[in-house]
Design an enzyme around this catalytic site. Sequence first.
Site, PDB file in Angstrom:
ATOM      1  N   ALA A   1     -12.346  93.413 -16.305  1.00 16.14           N
ATOM      2  CA  ALA A   1     -11.335  94.418 -15.960  1.00 16.14           C
ATOM      3  C   ALA A   1      -9.985  93.822 -16.323  1.00 16.14           C
ATOM      4  O   ALA A   1      -9.846  92.608 -16.446  1.00 16.14           O
ATOM      5  CB  ALA A   1     -11.408  94.727 -14.481  1.00 16.14           C
TER       6      ALA A   1
ATOM      7  N   GLU B   1     -20.734  93.698 -17.017  1.00 13.63           N
ATOM      8  CA  GLU B   1     -21.207  94.928 -16.348  1.00 13.63           C
ATOM      9  C   GLU B   1     -21.296  96.083 -17.334  1.00 13.63           C
ATOM     10  O   GLU B   1     -22.201  96.907 -17.274  1.00 13.63           O
ATOM     11  CB  GLU B   1     -20.275  95.263 -15.182  1.00 13.63           C
ATOM     12  CG  GLU B   1     -20.392  94.270 -14.040  1.00 13.63           C
ATOM     13  CD  GLU B   1     -19.382  94.529 -12.957  1.00 13.63           C
ATOM     14  OE1 GLU B   1     -18.164  94.466 -13.246  1.00 13.63           O
ATOM     15  OE2 GLU B   1     -19.775  94.783 -11.823  1.00 13.63           O
TER      16      GLU B   1
HETATM   17  N1  T1G Z   1      -7.221  90.766 -17.774  1.00 15.52           N
HETATM   18  C1  T1G Z   1      -5.994  90.665 -18.351  1.00 15.52           C
HETATM   19  N2  T1G Z   1      -5.604  89.618 -19.123  1.00 15.52           N
HETATM   20  C2  T1G Z   1      -6.504  88.631 -19.297  1.00 15.52           C
HETATM   21  C3  T1G Z   1      -7.799  88.654 -18.730  1.00 15.52           C
HETATM   22  C4  T1G Z   1      -8.150  89.787 -17.945  1.00 15.52           C
HETATM   23  N3  T1G Z   1      -9.356  89.912 -17.388  1.00 15.52           N
HETATM   24  N4  T1G Z   1      -8.448  87.515 -19.113  1.00 15.52           N
HETATM   25  C5  T1G Z   1      -7.588  86.818 -19.875  1.00 15.52           C
HETATM   26  N5  T1G Z   1      -6.430  87.478 -19.989  1.00 15.52           N
HETATM   27  C6  T1G Z   1      -5.265  87.054 -20.776  1.00 15.52           C
HETATM   28  C7  T1G Z   1      -4.656  85.767 -20.237  1.00 15.52           C
HETATM   29  O1  T1G Z   1      -3.757  86.069 -19.195  1.00 15.52           O
HETATM   30  C8  T1G Z   1      -3.966  85.253 -21.497  1.00 15.52           C
HETATM   31  O2  T1G Z   1      -2.819  86.061 -21.666  1.00 15.52           O
HETATM   32  C9  T1G Z   1      -4.935  85.644 -22.610  1.00 15.52           C
HETATM   33  O3  T1G Z   1      -5.731  86.710 -22.081  1.00 15.52           O
HETATM   34  C10 T1G Z   1      -5.838  84.490 -23.026  1.00 15.52           C
HETATM   35  O4  T1G Z   1      -6.453  84.011 -21.824  1.00 15.52           O
HETATM   36  C11 T1G Z   1     -14.729  95.436 -12.292  1.00 15.52           C
HETATM   37  C12 T1G Z   1     -13.040  93.681 -11.174  1.00 15.52           C
HETATM   38  C13 T1G Z   1     -11.577  85.188 -21.129  1.00 15.52           C
HETATM   39  C14 T1G Z   1     -12.467  82.874 -20.698  1.00 15.52           C
HETATM   40  O5  T1G Z   1     -12.145  86.834 -14.544  1.00 15.52           O
HETATM   41  O6  T1G Z   1     -11.677  83.551 -17.814  1.00 15.52           O
HETATM   42  O7  T1G Z   1     -13.895  92.369 -14.253  1.00 15.52           O
HETATM   43  O8  T1G Z   1      -1.098  84.241 -21.562  1.00 15.52           O
HETATM   44  O9  T1G Z   1      -5.406  81.731 -21.933  1.00 15.52           O
HETATM   45  O10 T1G Z   1      -8.608  79.917 -22.278  1.00 15.52           O
HETATM   46  O11 T1G Z   1     -16.251  93.778 -11.723  1.00 15.52           O
HETATM   47  O12 T1G Z   1      -9.079  84.218 -20.013  1.00 15.52           O
HETATM   48  O13 T1G Z   1      -1.968  85.043 -23.785  1.00 15.52           O
HETATM   49  O14 T1G Z   1      -0.513  86.542 -22.389  1.00 15.52           O
HETATM   50  O15 T1G Z   1      -7.350  82.230 -20.377  1.00 15.52           O
HETATM   51  O16 T1G Z   1      -9.520  81.308 -24.264  1.00 15.52           O
HETATM   52  C15 T1G Z   1     -13.219  89.354 -14.539  1.00 15.52           C
HETATM   53  C16 T1G Z   1     -10.719  85.976 -16.810  1.00 15.52           C
HETATM   54  C17 T1G Z   1     -12.054  90.193 -14.189  1.00 15.52           C
HETATM   55  C18 T1G Z   1     -12.095  86.633 -16.911  1.00 15.52           C
HETATM   56  C19 T1G Z   1     -10.470  83.250 -22.169  1.00 15.52           C
HETATM   57  N6  T1G Z   1     -12.946  88.581 -15.735  1.00 15.52           N
HETATM   58  N7  T1G Z   1     -10.351  85.386 -18.080  1.00 15.52           N
HETATM   59  O17 T1G Z   1      -9.996  81.955 -21.888  1.00 15.52           O
HETATM   60  O18 T1G Z   1      -7.671  82.163 -22.901  1.00 15.52           O
HETATM   61  S1  T1G Z   1     -12.334  91.094 -12.706  1.00 15.52           S
HETATM   62  C20 T1G Z   1     -12.385  87.343 -15.611  1.00 15.52           C
HETATM   63  C21 T1G Z   1     -10.847  84.167 -18.442  1.00 15.52           C
HETATM   64  C22 T1G Z   1     -13.519  92.235 -13.110  1.00 15.52           C
HETATM   65  C23 T1G Z   1     -15.091  94.011 -12.506  1.00 15.52           C
HETATM   66  C24 T1G Z   1     -14.089  93.041 -12.001  1.00 15.52           C
HETATM   67  C25 T1G Z   1     -10.293  83.593 -19.710  1.00 15.52           C
HETATM   68  C26 T1G Z   1     -11.242  83.750 -20.916  1.00 15.52           C
HETATM   69  P1  T1G Z   1      -1.500  85.438 -22.416  1.00 15.52           P
HETATM   70  P2  T1G Z   1      -6.677  82.459 -21.671  1.00 15.52           P
HETATM   71  P3  T1G Z   1      -8.961  81.254 -22.885  1.00 15.52           P
END
Ligand code: T1G
Length: 697
Positions: free
Chosen positions: A63, A105
């Site tokens: 998300a 999901e």
């Molecule tokens: N939403 C918005 N921005 C995101 C994002 C996300 N989910 N994930 C990463 N970014 C942005 C981050 O802020 C950065 O931005 C850029 O992408 C690169 O990220 C309904 C409710 C995917 C493994 O928890 O673990 O789904 O600084 O520096 O080291 O059930 O990002 O470039 O502007 O971390 O290569 C669940 C979180 C959400 C994944 C990549 N998903 N992200 O790592 O790059 S909740 C997560 C990560 C959800 C549902 C529920 C990592 C990555 P900027 P980065 P990276």
Amino acid sequence: MSEVVTYNREGTVGVITVDYPPVNALGHAVRSGLLAALEQGLKDSEAKVLLLVCEGRTFIAGADIREFGKPIQEPSLPEVMNVFENSDKPVVAAIHGTALGGGLETALGCHYRIALSSAKVGLPEVKLGLLPGAGGTQRLPRLTGARKALEMITTGEFVGAPEALKLGIVDTVDEGDDIKSAGLAFANSIADEGKPVRRVRDLTDKIAADQGSDVFDEFRAQLEKKARGLFSPFKCVDAVEAAVTLPFDEGMKRERELFVQCMDSPQRGGLIHSFFAEREVSKVKGLAKDTPLRDVNSVGIIGAGTMGGGIAMNFANVGIPVTIVEVKQEALDKGFAIIRKNYENSAKKGRITTEQVEERMALISGSLSYDAFKDVDLVIEAVFENMAIKKEIFGQLDAVCKPGAILASNTSTLDIDEIASATKRPEDVVGMHFFSPANVMKLLENVRGSKTSDEVKATVMAVAKKIKKVGVLVGNCYGFVGNRMLHKRGAEAMALVNEGATPQQVDKVLTDLGYPMGQFAMSDLAGIDVGYRIRQERRNSGEDVPLSWMDKLAEQDRLGQKTMAGVYRYEEGSRKPIPDPAVDAIIADFRKEQGISPRDITDQEILERCMFVMINEGAKILEEGVADRALDIDVVWIFGYGFPAYRGGPMFWADQLGLDTILNAVEKYHDDIGGDQWKPSALLKRLVAEGKSFADL
Ligand code: T1G
């Protein structure tokens, strides 16, 4: 048609493509675009199978976290997944990169899944204080069974494609690197074989086997220990249990209820703040993104002690050769033995292979002469906290190291400018403050001197990323950011014991707040002599540092864990701190000497004096520009001292409490106790007067 989700047909495969950089997060535009593209595919009579694929570095990574806390815009992800799952044409998800959270999901709402062998999948919502809120807790157990689903969902850990295949999360794995062509080939095979729509919700054999299982109570018991103080992991267990005990639609309703409870929890706010803050700190104010970087392909370290050895491991872990210089061979031998033991322990725990132990050891060499540093790109000095010795060392490094080599000190408190003044190249001198144990703690406090060049600042921040640390660039003052605040907390904690509290009472207030250990247990771990030496150094330089009962411990060689007795006593082979009546007697004698009559002290006073003195100091650190942003301070404390991420860091937590509450208490203690530490920060007063918070800075 949405510009972030497009539809086109290739042969008899209708291709739905998501293109929403940087990680194809499921923002509103993506969710509505998916519905529109699916509708097109279902209407396309030529399309026998539909394929969902993403452009860029990864399949949907979840998300869009930036939308959290804002009103949800329809369609919600569960609704989108329902439409996908109930489509009358098979939908194939083609996974590359990291399919995480709502991304996985989404794939589970499809009927078939292919992944590149390099891909990873996971449900990391728990790390954000949430739980999978789009069917993950209901669909994953139907593929993997409850136990594996619980493991994945309560830890948030990723699973590689080969294991995902074994678990039944994906149907096939492709060894190539072209997800689009692999996806098309797999989709065509589904069509050719006339495979039906196969809804994950209808797969019941795995959850049938879990009926009546005690795996849920088993996980709850485990979490009582592992997830102390956390809210959402326990809700994850409830949600997965609903997948086993309720029909799918009721299970989905239960998941939604639990998801909303997590979304409303203050822990979600803290964990999401921490997630973004950890990424924001690498964007250093005033440092151009394209600042040139120096190569760091070889590293020299001075000192093979606990810190030097731990620092060396960080570089060897990422394939960078390291040379450690010591004054005596036996010190080198001892240091190497500790490094090898650390690696062998990791191998025993399965974290690395025995081959990797040898590979990494081979990258670390030793010498008794600084001549070994003449070609290295970076030298990190890690000897003990004595300015005269450090300046002598930097004078020698200046003479030996090649032009352009970066000269860094691992000092935890001392003046970087003074150290730099011992060289002719202050622009190449910087602080790189690692946290003990340096091969474990993620924080790297990079300290800029007044003459440190932008290139060197940018390079040490890039080095932090390279060695998998969270680098924070901070200004040069006594204790920089972390220890400057820690010393204020430590002084208050000692004073509270002088006045009547017990060490264990102070420590419990801090562990109840969520720290992994209290002030005094931490002193025992670091060594009572470390703090004692620093206080003596400061007294010798003329500072007025009040005597304390802890000085008595050091003088009686009660140095902490290393002598099996410090503030607490320790039994053979155990690190468990045990209150020691001998220390109570030392404290009582000290009070008598000082003419202090002990009083009962409330936990609330302990919390305020330990924590609000830190926040007041943090505000002064911001005023002085030693930290650029409040989130820099939060990251230092979360990754350097174990401040609970679910509270977002000390400054985020202060905002949640209300800065007026903090200021009132600071002014009260300034009146009652006095001292510089309680002088209210001008910034804190201004923010309260303007009705603002640290986040508004
Ligand atoms: N939403 C918005 N921005 C995101 C994002 C996300 N989910 N994930 C990463 N970014 C942005 C981050 O802020 C950065 O931005 C850029 O992408 C690169 O990220 C309904 C409710 C995917 C493994 O928890 O673990 O789904 O600084 O520096 O080291 O059930 O990002 O470039 O502007 O971390 O290569 C669940 C979180 C959400 C994944 C990549 N998903 N992200 O790592 O790059 S909740 C997560 C990560 C959800 C549902 C529920 C990592 C990555 P900027 P980065 P990276």
